[in-house]
Design a protein around this motif. Structure first.
Motif, mmCIF file in Angstrom:
data_model
loop_
_atom_site.group_PDB
_atom_site.id
_atom_site.type_symbol
_atom_site.label_atom_id
_atom_site.label_comp_id
_atom_site.label_asym_id
_atom_site.label_seq_id
_atom_site.Cartn_x
_atom_site.Cartn_y
_atom_site.Cartn_z
ATOM 1 N N GLU A 36 15.597 46.103 48.425
ATOM 2 C CA GLU A 36 16.329 47.167 48.344
ATOM 3 C C GLU A 36 17.464 46.597 47.762
ATOM 4 O O GLU A 36 18.444 45.776 48.312
ATOM 5 N N VAL A 37 18.043 47.480 46.465
ATOM 6 C CA VAL A 37 19.071 47.031 45.828
ATOM 7 C C VAL A 37 20.547 47.519 46.525
ATOM 8 O O VAL A 37 20.381 48.805 46.583
ATOM 9 N N VAL A 38 21.456 46.667 46.606
ATOM 10 C CA VAL A 38 22.716 47.041 47.254
ATOM 11 C C VAL A 38 23.863 47.080 46.031
ATOM 12 O O VAL A 38 23.856 45.540 45.708
ATOM 13 N N GLY A 39 24.433 47.853 45.414
ATOM 14 C CA GLY A 39 25.496 47.658 44.352
ATOM 15 C C GLY A 39 26.819 47.354 44.666
ATOM 16 O O GLY A 39 27.178 47.979 45.923
ATOM 17 N N LEU A 40 27.587 46.673 44.176
ATOM 18 C CA LEU A 40 28.909 46.314 44.200
ATOM 19 C C LEU A 40 29.392 46.315 43.067
ATOM 20 O O LEU A 40 29.090 45.512 42.244
ATOM 21 N N GLU A 41 30.867 46.654 42.837
ATOM 22 C CA GLU A 41 31.532 46.617 41.759
ATOM 23 C C GLU A 41 32.565 45.746 41.939
ATOM 24 O O GLU A 41 33.104 45.667 42.927
ATOM 25 N N LEU A 42 32.676 44.747 40.911
ATOM 26 C CA LEU A 42 33.885 43.762 41.341
ATOM 27 C C LEU A 42 34.978 43.986 40.095
ATOM 28 O O LEU A 42 34.847 44.268 38.859
ATOM 29 N N PRO A 43 36.322 43.639 40.646
ATOM 30 C CA PRO A 43 37.416 43.510 39.762
ATOM 31 C C PRO A 43 37.256 42.416 38.613
ATOM 32 O O PRO A 43 36.714 41.535 39.164
ATOM 33 N N THR A 44 37.671 42.613 37.492
ATOM 34 C CA THR A 44 37.492 41.611 36.618
ATOM 35 C C THR A 44 38.851 40.822 36.622
ATOM 36 O O THR A 44 39.796 40.884 35.650
ATOM 37 N N VAL A 45 38.870 40.242 37.607
ATOM 38 C CA VAL A 45 40.311 39.571 38.069
ATOM 39 C C VAL A 45 39.824 38.334 38.706
ATOM 40 O O VAL A 45 38.951 38.149 39.784
ATOM 41 N N PHE A 46 40.371 37.076 38.284
ATOM 42 C CA PHE A 46 40.197 35.743 38.793
ATOM 43 C C PHE A 46 40.807 35.588 40.490
ATOM 44 O O PHE A 46 41.840 36.448 40.691
ATOM 45 N N GLY A 47 40.032 35.435 41.358
ATOM 46 C CA GLY A 47 40.346 35.657 42.768
ATOM 47 C C GLY A 47 39.876 36.462 43.433
ATOM 48 O O GLY A 47 38.877 36.527 44.246
ATOM 49 N N PRO A 48 40.382 37.883 43.290
ATOM 50 C CA PRO A 48 40.047 38.993 43.938
ATOM 51 C C PRO A 48 38.426 39.268 43.896
ATOM 52 O O PRO A 48 37.797 39.682 44.728
ATOM 53 N N SER A 49 38.058 38.826 42.680
ATOM 54 C CA SER A 49 36.523 39.268 42.187
ATOM 55 C C SER A 49 35.767 38.411 43.159
ATOM 56 O O SER A 49 34.688 38.884 43.787
ATOM 57 N N LEU A 50 36.107 37.238 43.527
ATOM 58 C CA LEU A 50 35.201 36.111 44.373
ATOM 59 C C LEU A 50 35.325 36.632 45.629
ATOM 60 O O LEU A 50 34.538 36.748 46.553
ATOM 61 N N GLU A 51 36.534 37.133 46.312
ATOM 62 C CA GLU A 51 36.791 37.490 47.473
ATOM 63 C C GLU A 51 36.015 38.773 47.689
ATOM 64 O O GLU A 51 35.641 38.912 48.847
ATOM 65 N N ARG A 52 36.004 39.781 47.001
ATOM 66 C CA ARG A 52 35.180 40.846 46.923
ATOM 67 C C ARG A 52 33.879 40.590 47.071
ATOM 68 O O ARG A 52 33.030 41.436 47.926
ATOM 69 N N LEU A 53 32.960 39.771 46.385
ATOM 70 C CA LEU A 53 31.880 39.201 46.311
ATOM 71 C C LEU A 53 31.366 38.817 47.686
ATOM 72 O O LEU A 53 30.395 39.011 48.264
ATOM 73 N N LEU A 54 32.435 37.705 48.096
ATOM 74 C CA LEU A 54 32.135 37.231 49.465
ATOM 75 C C LEU A 54 31.989 37.888 50.728
ATOM 76 O O LEU A 54 31.261 38.054 51.694
ATOM 77 N N THR A 55 33.101 39.070 50.569
ATOM 78 C CA THR A 55 33.259 40.099 51.366
ATOM 79 C C THR A 55 31.774 41.011 51.547
ATOM 80 O O THR A 55 31.073 41.348 52.710
ATOM 81 N N GLY A 56 31.199 41.261 50.375
ATOM 82 C CA GLY A 56 30.071 41.913 50.204
ATOM 83 C C GLY A 56 28.842 41.220 50.588
ATOM 84 O O GLY A 56 27.631 41.699 51.204
ATOM 85 N N ILE A 57 28.895 39.710 50.625
ATOM 86 C CA ILE A 57 27.812 39.262 51.276
ATOM 87 C C ILE A 57 27.831 39.166 52.729
ATOM 88 O O ILE A 57 26.836 39.329 53.282
ATOM 89 N N ARG A 58 29.090 39.052 53.139
ATOM 90 C CA ARG A 58 28.982 39.114 54.668
ATOM 91 C C ARG A 58 28.848 40.712 55.321
ATOM 92 O O ARG A 58 27.982 40.684 56.294
#
Length: 202
Positions: A36-58
């Motif tokens: 099942e595909v779960v989509g997530l948009e990331l900001p094109t910004v160093f730092g916050p992009s990775l933080e948003r991704l890791l939150t999405g994984i959790r």
């Protein structure tokens, strides 16, 4: 169904659209193979992009994480093989930050390999007549920042989650503003990504 977290970046570099996040929106909620595909948009910004991704994984607890990014100038869908521990930008990110020779993770390994079956995925697309190739460079902009940060997180967490990065080319409407640049229709892009996901379950 097993969950697959698929991320895409917001537009950047003066572009009004980013094919990566447009593809994510098309695939969001779909059942593809056993995923099942779960989509997530990331900001094109160093730092916050990775933080948003890791939150999405959790929040999602996926079995697979695939991050998508735009690579204007490439002819087809590119399956990245390696992420490097370096952020070095030719242009500023969407927050105005332009790092020069900055590690993604201080004292982290020089590089990480993808854990996606990228050869099989690329071959599947080629069999379907969709332009695709393997790539040994995800650049040093926010795409690589997220790719490296993702693989580092998975390595230190010890969780059995596969991860990697895929670049997609310009859309036709973008290529019109960049004479000579190749492009791919969003429909073909989405089909290619769906086939790549299916290749992981076969």
């Amino acid at each position: 169904m097993r969950k697959l977290l698929l991320t895409g970046f917001e537009p950047f570099g003066g572009e009004p659209i980013n094919p990566a996040v447009e593809a994510v929106r098309r695939l969001q909620g779909r059942g593809i193979g056993s995923f099942e595909v779960v989509g997530l948009e990331l900001p094109t910004v160093f730092g916050p992009s990775l933080e948003r991704l890791l939150t999405g994984i959790r929040e999602t607890e996926p079995e697979v994480v695939i991050a998508l990014g735009q690579a204007g100038g490439r002819k087809g869908i590119s399956f990245e093989r390696i992420a490097v521990n370096l952020s070095d930008a030719d242009i500023a990110d969407n927050a105005g930050y332009r790092p020069v020779d900055v590690p993604v993770v201080p004292e982290g390994p020089a590089a990480y390999w993808t854990t996606l079956p990228v050869k099989r995925m690329a071959e599947r697309l080629q069999e379907k007549g969709i332009p695709a190739s393997l790539s040994l460079s995800a650049g040093t902009f926010v795409c690589n920042h997220v790719f490296y940060g993702l693989m580092h997180h998975l390595a230190v967490s010890g969780k059995p989650i596969r991860g990697g990065f895929i670049h997609v080319p310009y859309l036709p409407e973008q290529a019109e503003r960049h004479p000579g640049a190749p492009s791919m229709a969003l429909e073909q892009m989405v089909e290619g990504l769906e086939q790549a996901i299916r290749a992981m379950t076969e």
